[in-house]
Scaffold this active site. Structure first.
Site, short mmCIF file in Angstrom:
data_model
loop_
_atom_site.label_atom_id
_atom_site.label_comp_id
_atom_site.label_asym_id
_atom_site.label_seq_id
_atom_site.Cartn_x
_atom_site.Cartn_y
_atom_site.Cartn_z
N LYS A 81 0.83 -1.21 0.00
CA LYS A 81 0.00 0.00 0.00
C LYS A 81 0.87 1.27 0.00
CE LYS A 81 -3.90 -2.21 -0.32
NZ LYS A 81 -4.27 -3.27 0.54
C1 LIG Z 1 -5.39 -4.40 0.88
C2 LIG Z 1 -6.88 -4.26 0.96
C3 LIG Z 1 -7.60 -4.54 2.12
C4 LIG Z 1 -7.00 -5.25 3.29
O1 LIG Z 1 -5.93 -4.60 3.84
P1 LIG Z 1 -5.05 -5.37 4.95
O2 LIG Z 1 -4.35 -4.25 5.63
O3 LIG Z 1 -4.14 -6.29 4.21
O4 LIG Z 1 -5.98 -6.10 5.83
C5 LIG Z 1 -8.94 -4.23 2.18
N1 LIG Z 1 -9.58 -3.72 1.10
C6 LIG Z 1 -8.94 -3.47 -0.04
C7 LIG Z 1 -9.70 -2.88 -1.18
C8 LIG Z 1 -7.58 -3.76 -0.17
O5 LIG Z 1 -6.94 -3.57 -1.33
#
Ligand SMILES: *Cc1c(COP(=O)(O)O)cnc(C)c1O
Length: 386
Positions: free
Chosen positions: A183
């Site tokens: 991210k």
């Molecule tokens: C990455 C992601 C999540 C989950 O994030 P984590 O921190 O890995 O739990 C939730 N929603 C979307 C759209 C994502 O891309």
């Protein structure tokens, strides 16, 4: 032959490394002073009155839905064009995810189709700011208010996103951010929940740490007491100070990283814009600040003699990685089996998924790498023009 271009690499500098080392030497590894500071600084950044640091965005979504009191048999509306976490956190509560198809341009939940999906059991809407493009929050919030529903925004892609003149994190009742390794702001694993309402944040905080009546870390502080009470059944979702040290530095660098993404986005638009009949470029979020988490290229399949899978193979053969975001949630075996989906229910999500390729895109990517990605896409597109 140029070096292989990966889909994503973290953007970690000596500053993050020094901050983590400082934490390791501090004698405090888990949730403590750095996590408190990260919550405060993130809340200020997100223009949010309250922020709770958690160990993932999945945990943040789970806790937001717990805090609004979601119960077995309730329904929550979300989009099928997302990562499974947006839907599975509804299932965690034995509630039912109800999908509403997306807008083919933005790939965000289509508000025109929202009202038809509301039933007496509907409790909340979970919009997703896909790729960092904000969901149509004015329309969604207005519909939610009219029907007495909560809005829990999945802003996993949208740390830097503004909706018009308002920061994402300050609009929905609760907003969940992800600091997963890929991210835009990363702590390896991590997340943040922002809330408008103090009580909602307090409930989420308690449930996220065993249902304890106060923050455990305060128990060991000077003047802290040994006494605590379990007031709910809770979970173990706290963020560590090791992760928060990464988060503090990444947050301090976020504008620099955002500028890199904008530069790379502009390069890809300039180059790929040369073949508008072959490629559909992503929605740019006019009037908003788009976080550009993903660069979602869409193939104009009618102009090509190959499909999306073959296009990705051709990219791999030229040492350029790619990914696909997302396989619509309702098409996964568990969702088909549990809710009886057969495919065809959400035609826009399915059609856009079939032609989507996420190009390598990360803030530590060089201009040359972005130019090479575009060159490879153009070369493949031109050689397989129908
Ligand atoms: C990455 C992601 C999540 C989950 O994030 P984590 O921190 O890995 O739990 C939730 N929603 C979307 C759209 C994502 O891309």
């Amino acid at each position: 032959m140029s070096e292989r271009i990966p889909f994503c690499l973290p953007d970690i500098t000596e500053r993050e490394i020094a901050e983590v080392v400082d934490t390791l030497r501090s004698g405090w590894l888990t949730t403590g002073p750095k996590t408190k500071r990260f919550e405060q600084e993130f809340a200020a950044y997100a223009r949010a009155p309250h922020a709770v640091a958690l160990n993932s965005c999945t945990a943040a979504l789970h806790m937001a839905l717990a805090a609004i009191g979601l119960e077995e048999g309730d329904e929550v509306i979300t989009t099928p064009y997302t990562f499974v976490a947006s839907a599975e956190t509804i299932v965690y509560h034995k509630a039912k995810p109800v999908f509403v198809d997306v807008d083919p341009h933005t790939l965000c939940l289509d508000p025109a189709k929202l009202e038809a999906a509301i039933t007496p059991r509907t409790r909340a809407i979970v919009p997703v700011d896909i790729a960092g493009h904000p969901a149509p929050l004015d329309e969604i919030v207005a519909i939610a208010r009219a029907h007495g529903l909560k809005v829990v925004e999945d802003a996993a892609h949208a740390t830097e996103t503004w909706y018009k003149d308002r920061k994402v994190g300050s609009i929905a009742d609760a907003t969940a951010f992800s600091f997963y390794a890929t991210k835009n702001l990363s702590t390896g694993e991590g997340g943040m929940l922002t809330c408008l309402d103090e009580e909602l944040a307090a409930r989420a905080r308690i449930i996220s740490l065993h249902g304890m009546s106060k923050d455990a870390w305060k128990r060991y502080d000077k003047g802290g007491s040994w006494f605590y009470e379990i007031v709910e059944t809770g979970y173990k979702y706290n963020l560590t100070d090791v992760a928060s040290s990464l988060g503090l530095v990444q947050l301090a660098r976020i504008e620099d990283m955002r500028r890199r993404r904008l530069r790379l986005k502009d390069l890809l638009f300039r180059e790929l814009g040369a073949e508008p009949d072959l490629f559909t470029l992503p929605a740019t979020g006019e009037g908003h600040q788009h976080a550009w988490h993903l660069f979602q290229l869409r193939l104009n399949l009618e102009a090509l003699s190959i499909d999306r899978a073959r296009f990705i193979e051709e990219m791999a053969a030229r040492e350029v990685a790619a990914s696909v975001h997302f396989i619509p949630v309702h098409l996964h075996p568990w969702y088909r089996r549990t809710y009886g989906y057969t495919g065809g229910e959400y035609p826009v999500a399915e059609a856009e998924y079939a032609r989507e390729i996420s190009l390598p895109f990360f803030s530590s990517m060089t201009d040359d790498q972005a130019l090479r990605v575009a060159e490879v896409c153009l070369e493949i597109g031109r050689s397989f023009r129908r």
